[in-house]
Structures are given as structure tokens and as C-alpha cells.
Design a protein around this motif. Structure first.
Motif: not given
Ligand SMILES: NC(=O)C1=CN([C@@H]2O[C@H](COP(=O)(O)OP(=O)(O)OC[C@H]3O[C@@H](n4cnc5c(N)ncnc54)[C@H](O)[C@@H]3O)[C@@H](O)[C@H]2O)[C@@H](O)CC1
Ligand SMILES: Nc1ncnc2c1ncn2[C@@H]1O[C@H](COP(=O)(O)OP(=O)(O)O)[C@@H](O)[C@H]1O
Ligand SMILES: [K+]
Length: 487
Positions: A228, A233, A236, A240, A293-294, A323, A409-410, A413
């Protein structure tokens, strides 16, 4: 046990089966009244005024039956058999400024358009600015289609009885139902209905996750690898990993592109962090993998998508993909018996299906089925209000927990990390359906707990609360203090 989502005809069939088995309407109504009062006692501040509106059918009987259990509270009751003759009483009661209205005007018995006087009465109640708690169905809503029969009360919360009625889940119904809660045990016989859609209850997790064996060690609980993060990002990956920690697998390794390695590593302690290396893409032996994530920057190492695609098709450990990594999952078969989970939000689901978000939202069940079909029968977690969990075949579960405060946002994640952290634990891997449902439920329940305490919470608070909501504490918040045993 999750409860089925039912049509009005199926609900009637369930009631008939109960009467045939010797249960009585009077006992059920008495129990519903006790449950409604228990909910009000728990959620309504002591000095708030409550107005009970009792209609001419059993929905009214249910609401009226709450009254004896509300002694010591400021409660008014208005009988509404005819909208015109009841109006003066209603106006007098509204003039007393009720903070809450218990809506027992119509339930599933509403079967034709409302005449003008009923519509006027309903609109008058909507204007009162009291919080409305609807019994079973917001009065005026068709419980099968989710559409108003002319006018409908706008509830803050709908306490639906025994099982959710299918119309209440329709997008058209959301502005009328408010928060949808189920009072599962109203004294009917066990549900004889099978349905494609099932509603998760906190009660489903009273014995889950199972207790940890006393002699367990970190090897017992597996090793999660998370791939990730990327430039822009990095958070993220951190979110996570921290959420995965809340699931408490034995070990967590986070592998992140070299461009963000230092900033990610500096924020984590118990998690082992490695920079991504094409030569050693996944250094170690893992019991589950999370990709996602990210992983969104333009300079993402090209080997990451390729590694995901290979492992998705070959690895015999659970893999969760979230994601932007969803775009790199190969379509087609997956290894038999290996857990595969995709966690798209509706926008991502639309991208994967080559359609629009509106199209996905207009038939979310079909979207889950289609996605799972394209990805070899993988589990799909279609996120959003009432997140759906299911596969190409078999039941689809509706998650009841969570609220709009999660829309930041997030938070996705965090869900991906927590879910993967559970997937990594061999003692939990035997029941993937419950594992996924629990992760989604706990994520939403943590948000609900935060929203009750302080509304301005942020995703970092969610990570701290995750895993701490005990299902028995929120299991049917409408349990009567003294259970009434059905005959
Ligand atoms: N049948 C049972 O024994 C149980 C019923 N329950 C409760 O009872 C409710 C259903 O009860 P009912 O079947 O009595 O139905 P309702 O209480 O929903 O309403 C039925 C009444 O409304 C009238 N009505 C229907 N459409 C109308 C319209 N457009 N304009 C004016 N009047 C209209 C009907 O003629 C009837 O008098 C459920 O929603 C639930 O709250 C629960 O307590 C579970 C057990
Ligand atoms: N209105 C809502 N009610 C319940 N849950 C919600 C609501 N809005 C968002 N969520 C949840 O919040 C999370 C958002 O995930 P996602 O959209 O992937 O966010 P991000 O990509 O920013 O992390 C999902 O778990 C979703 O189900
Ligand atoms: K009602």
C-alpha cells in the motif's frame, strides 16, 4: 442468525405460520410495545416529551402498547382513526412541543393511495420538527416498493418488526426511513422464509471472534502483508496498517514504494515496514495479503500490479484488494478454496463493470452478482450506506451499521486493513462469510459509537475505536427489560 429481507406477502405468511403454531396477535403486540418502549427509554433523554400516534390497525396497536412501559416519561397519546376528526387532538398535542413522535399510523397494511385528508395530516406532522420514530414502516410508504402512497412521514429512525420489509431498502425510501433498525424477536415462530437478501444483526457476532486459546502465541494468529501507499497517498498505507493492528493478527508487514518508505515507516512501530523491491517483492511467508490503499500515484512501480495479478491467480492464502488496486485484478477463475475479497465503493464498482455509478446504485444486488461473476466468484463488499456483502451465488448480506460520518477520505482504507487483519488469522479463516460480515459490521459500529459520543470525529479516531464495540452491547437496542415469553 441474520434475518431475511421480506415482502409484505412473506411477512403475512410468517405471521400466519405463527398464529397456526399457537402464538397470538395479542402477545406479539404486547411484546412489540415493550420493545418500542425499551428503545425509547434508551434513546430519548428523560425530560423529552413523546407523542404516540396510534392508527386504526395493528400498527396503531403496537404503538399504543408502548404506553404502559413509559411511566415516568412525558407522553401524550393521540388516536388517529379518521384524519379529519383527529386533527384538533393532534394540534393540541403538537402545541405541547413533542420532542419525539412514535408513528403508529400505518404499517404494512397500507394498501392504497392515501386520500387528501390523510396526506394533509401527514404533511402537518412532518412540519412539526419533532424527531419521528416510525413503527415498522414510515406511515404512508409502500413497504414493498419503497414509494409513498401520496404522503409519507419522514422518520429519523424506523424500527421495523421481525425483519426488514424490502421496500425499506429501496433508495427511494431512504429519505423516509431515516436510520433503519430491526427489532428481530417479536415472538413469532422462527422465520419460515428464505430470501436472497439477508440483514445482518449484531446478535450474529455474540460468539465471534472465538476466544483466543490461552497457550496461543503470535504464530497462532498469522502474518499479514500489506502492499500500500505511494507518493501523495502515504497516509492510506498508515491507516490500513493501523486498522490491521486493531484486528490483531500475529504479525504485520507493510511493503510500500521507496518514495514514501521513510514517511510511512516513521509512523509505525509494531508493524514491520519494507521498501518495495522488484527483486524481493514479498519478503516473507504470509497468511493473507492486502493490496490497495494508496497504490494510486503515477510513478507506482510497474511490478506491483503484475505481482498482484500473479498472486491473485496463484496464491493459496486470502487476498483482499481495495481502491486503485482493483483495476489490476485479473478477471476469470481464482484458486479453488482460496479466499478472495474485493472492496469497491460504488464508483469503483461502476468502473470495473464498465457502467455508471447510478446504474450500480439502482441495482446493487445485480452489481454484486455481476462483479463476483467476472472475478471468479470472489466475495464482493459493495460499500456505502447499507454495504452489501455477497458472491455470484448464495445469500447477499446487508450491513446495518455505519452512518454518514463515515463519508470521509480514509475510512475505506481502514476497513480494508481491518478486514485483511482478520483474514490473516488461521483460527478465523474457516468461516469467511462471518469474518467479512463481522469486519464490515464492526467498522460501521465503531463509527456509530463515535457519532454517539462526539460528532466531529475523524478517521484517526475510527482506527482507535475499531474492534472495541461489543456486539452484545448494541444487540437489539429494543430489548424489553423483562422479557415477555411467548406462549
Ligand atoms: N398481523 C399481526 O398480528 C401483526 C402486525 N404487526 C403490526 O401491524 C401492522 C400491520 O397491521 P394491519 O394489517 O392492521 O395494518 P396497518 O395498521 O398498517 O393499517 C391497516 C389499516 O389501515 C387501513 N388502510 C389501508 N390503506 C389505507 C389508506 N390508503 N387510507 C386509509 N386507510 C387505509 C386499512 O383499512 C386498515 O384499517 C404491521 O405493520 C405491524 O406494525 C406486528 O405487531 C406483528 C404482528
Ligand atoms: N452514509 C453512510 N452510511 C454508512 N456507511 C458509509 C456511509 N458513507 C460511507 N460509508 C462507509 O465509509 C467507507 C468509505 O469507503 P471509501 O469510499 O472506499 O473511502 P476512501 O476511499 O476515502 O477510504 C465504506 O466502508 C462505506 O461503506
Ligand atoms: K408506522
Amino acid at each position: 442468525m441474520p434475518v431475511p429481507v421480506v415482502s409484505v406477502a412473506q411477512m403475512r405468511q410468517w405471521e400466519q405460520a405463527s398464529w397456526s403454531a399457537g402464538r397470538t396477535e395479542a402477545a406479539v403486540i404486547a411484546r412489540v410495545g415493550a420493545c418500542l418502549a425499551a428503545w425509547l427509554r434508551r434513546h430519548v433523554p428523560h425530560n423529552d416529551r413523546i407523542l404516540i400516534l396510534a392508527g386504526k390497525g395493528h400498527n396503531g396497536d403496537d404503538a399504543r402498547a408502548a404506553l404502559p412501559h413509559l411511566q415516568g416519561r412525558a407522553v401524550d397519546l393521540v388516536e388517529v382513526r379518521d384524519p379529519e376528526t383527529a386533527l384538533p387532538d393532534l394540534e393540541r398535542a403538537l402545541a405541547r412541543g413533542p420532542d419525539w413522535i412514535l408513528d403508529g399510523l400505518f404499517g404494512i397494511g397500507l394498501n392504497r393511495p392515501l386520500a387528501e385528508p390523510w396526506c394533509r395530516l401527514i404533511e402537518r406532522i412532518n412540519q412539526a420538527r419533532s424527531r419521528i420514530v416510525s413503527v415498522d414502516v414510515p406511515s404512508g410508504l409502500d413497504a414493498d416498493t419503497g414509494r409513498p402512497w401520496g404522503a409519507t412521514l419522514r422518520a429519523t429512525c424506523t424500527l421495523t418488526l421481525a425483519a426488514p420489509k424490502q421496500g425499506l431498502l429501496h433508495p427511494a425510501a431512504h429519505t423516509f426511513t431515516g436510520r433503519l433498525e430491526v427489532i428481530p424477536d417479536i415472538g413469532l415462530v422462527p422465520c419460515p422464509i428464505q430470501s436472497e437478501l439477508c440483514w445482518t444483526l449484531p446478535e450474529d457476532f455474540l460468539d465471534w471472534p472465538p476466544p483466543r486459546p490461552v497457550a496461543a502465541h503470535k504464530g497462532t494468529f498469522g502474518h499479514l502483508a500489506i502492499v500500500a501507499g505511494s507518493t501523495g497517498y502515504h497516509g492510506a498505507a498508515v491507516l490500513a496498517a493501523r486498522a490491521a493492528q486493531r484486528a490483531r493478527p500475529g504479525l504485520i508487514t507493510l511493503i510500500t514504494p521507496a518514495s514514501v518508505y521513510a514517511v510511512v515507516a516513521s509512523q509505525l512501530q509494531a508493524v514491520m515496514v519494507h521498501p518495495w523491491s522488484a527483486a524481493h517483492p514479498l519478503p516473507g511467508r504470509y497468511t493473507a495479503l492486502l493490496f490497495g490503499p494508496g497504490l494510486a500515484a503515477a510513478d507506482l512501480p510497474a511490478e506491483i500490479p503484475a505481482t498482484l495479478a500473479r498472486l491473485w491467480q496463484e496464491a493459496n492464502v486470502p487476498i483482499v484488494v481495495d481502491a486503485s488496486a482493483l483495476d489490476h485484478v485479473p478477471r476469470g477463475p481464482i484458486p479453488r478454496d482460496a479466499l478472495r475479497v474485493l472492496t469497491p465503493h460504488p464508483g469503483e464498482a461502476a468502473r470495473l463493470l464498465g457502467t455508471t455509478t447510478n446504474e450500480v446504485q439502482s441495482n446493487r444486488v445485480a452489481a454484486v452478482r455481476a462483479l463476483s461473476g467476472q472475478f471468479g466468484g470472489a466475495w464482493i463488499v459493495l460499500k456505502g450506506y447499507q454495504t452489501l456483502i455477497g458472491r455470484q451465488h448464495g445469500p447477499i448480506f446487508v450491513n446495518p451499521s455505519g452512518n454518514p460520518d463515515l463519508a470521509q477520505g480514509g475510512s475505506g482504507d481502514v476497513l480494508a486493513g481491518y478486514l485483511a487483519g482478520l483474514c490473516a488469522q488461521p483460527p478465523l479463516q474457516g468461516d469467511p462469510e462471518r469474518l467479512i460480515r463481522y469486519a464490515v459490521w464492526q467498522h460501521g459500529a465503531a463509527a456509530d459509537a463515535l457519532s454517539r459520543r462526539h460528532p466531529a470525529w475523524v478517521v484517526e479516531d475510527l482506527v482507535r475505536t475499531l474492534g472495541r464495540v461489543a456486539p452484545h452491547r448494541v444487540a437489539s437496542t429494543a430489548r424489553p427489560a423483562t422479557p415477555t415469553t411467548p406462549p
